[in-house]
Design an enzyme around this catalytic site. Structure first.
Site, mmCIF file in Angstrom:
data_model
loop_
_atom_site.group_PDB
_atom_site.id
_atom_site.type_symbol
_atom_site.label_atom_id
_atom_site.label_comp_id
_atom_site.label_asym_id
_atom_site.label_seq_id
_atom_site.Cartn_x
_atom_site.Cartn_y
_atom_site.Cartn_z
ATOM 1 N N CYS A 71 0.847 -1.202 0.000
ATOM 2 C CA CYS A 71 0.000 0.000 0.000
ATOM 3 C C CYS A 71 0.879 1.248 0.000
ATOM 4 C CB CYS A 71 -0.887 0.059 1.246
ATOM 5 S SG CYS A 71 -2.153 -1.192 1.361
ATOM 6 N N ASP A 72 0.344 2.316 -0.578
ATOM 7 C CA ASP A 72 1.001 3.606 -0.470
ATOM 8 C C ASP A 72 -0.049 4.701 -0.585
ATOM 9 O OD1 ASP A 72 3.951 4.692 -0.418
ATOM 10 O OD2 ASP A 72 2.771 6.068 -1.643
ATOM 11 N N SER A 73 0.108 5.734 0.226
ATOM 12 C CA SER A 73 -0.859 6.832 0.254
ATOM 13 C C SER A 73 -0.195 8.157 -0.094
ATOM 14 C CB SER A 73 -1.493 6.961 1.644
ATOM 15 O OG SER A 73 -2.195 5.796 2.006
#
EC number: 3.6.1.9
Length: 199
Positions: A71-73
Site C-alpha cells: 500500500c502507499d498513500s
C-alpha cells in the site's frame, strides 16, 4: 488458508488490519519512493503500492501460500501529490496550504497471491476536509512530530483527528488501507475474506 503479509512499516495500517480480524506478518519493502515521479497522484499511489508488493513477494522469508499486500498513500492538493513531509518546516508549509480546504487522499493497494503468481491492484480515493487552523495550532501539531511520519502531514486516527472536519468516502482509506477495496482484491484472487480472519 493463505498467510497475509503486509509490505509496509505503517503502524496505522497494521492496527487497522488487526482490528478487522487479521494478524498479518510484516515485512518492510524498503522501496525507494523517489524512483517514481512525473505521474498523477492516484497513479503514483498505485505504482508505489505495486513496487512495494513486488519487492516483498519475491523474498525467501515470504511463505509460499502468502497474500502480499503493498500500500502507499498520497494526498492530492491542487493537483500535486503530497507524501510524507521532508521536515518540520515542510509540514508547516503544507498545513498553511491545507487549512480550511479539502484534498483527496489516494491509497494504492496491490495484493499478490504468491502461490498462484497472480495479483490484483486498485486505488481508493477519499475526500478529506480540513479545519481552518490558526498558526499556533499548526506549530503545536507539527511540534508533536506526528505529521512528519504520514502522507499529507496529517492523521485522522491520531492527534490530527481534530483538524479533519469531514470525509467523503472510506474512513479506513484515510488511515492507510481501504478494507472494502481490499476485500474486493481478495475475492478477485479467488479467496474468501472471512477465511483470512485469524482464529
Amino acid at each position: 488458508m493463505p498467510v497475509l503479509v503486509l509490505a509496509s512499516a505503517s503502524p496505522a495500517r497494521l492496527a487497522t488490519l488487526r482490528d478487522a480480524g487479521f494478524d498479518p506478518q510484516v515485512i518492510v519493502s524498503g522501496v525507494d519512493e523517489s524512483q517514481v515521479a512525473g505521474v498523477p497522484p492516484a497513479e503514483l499511489a498505485l505504482r508505489l503500492a505495486e513496487l512495494k508488493c513486488s519487492a516483498v513477494a519475491g523474498r525467501p522469508e515470504v511463505p509460499l501460500d502468502a497474500l502480499v499486500l503493498g500500500c502507499d498513500s498520497v494526498l492530492e492538493l491542487d493537483g500535486e501529490a503530497l507524501g510524507k513531509p521532508a521536515d518540520a518546516d515542510d509540514a508547516v508549509r503544507r498545513w498553511h496550504a491545507m487549512r480550511g480546504r479539502s484534498g483527496v487522499l489516494h491509497t494504492g493497494h496491490c495484493l499478490r497471491d504468491v502461490a498462484a503468481d497472480q495479483q490484483s491492484a486498485a486505488t481508493a480515493s477519499t475526500v478529506v476536509h480540513f479545519a481552518d487552523l490558526d498558526d499556533d495550532e499548526i506549530e503545536a501539531y507539527v511540534a508533536t512530530g506526528e505529521p512528519l511520519h504520514v502522507a499529507g502531514a496529517f492523521t485522522v486516527d491520531g492527534l490530527g483527528g481534530g483538524f479533519v472536519t469531514g470525509i467523503e468516502g472510506d474512513h479506513h482509506n484515510v488511515v492507510g488501507v481501504s478494507l472494502p477495496l481490499l476485500r474486493g482484491l481478495v475475492r478477485e484472487l479467488g479467496h474468501r475474506w472471512t477465511d483470512l480472519w485469524s482464529r
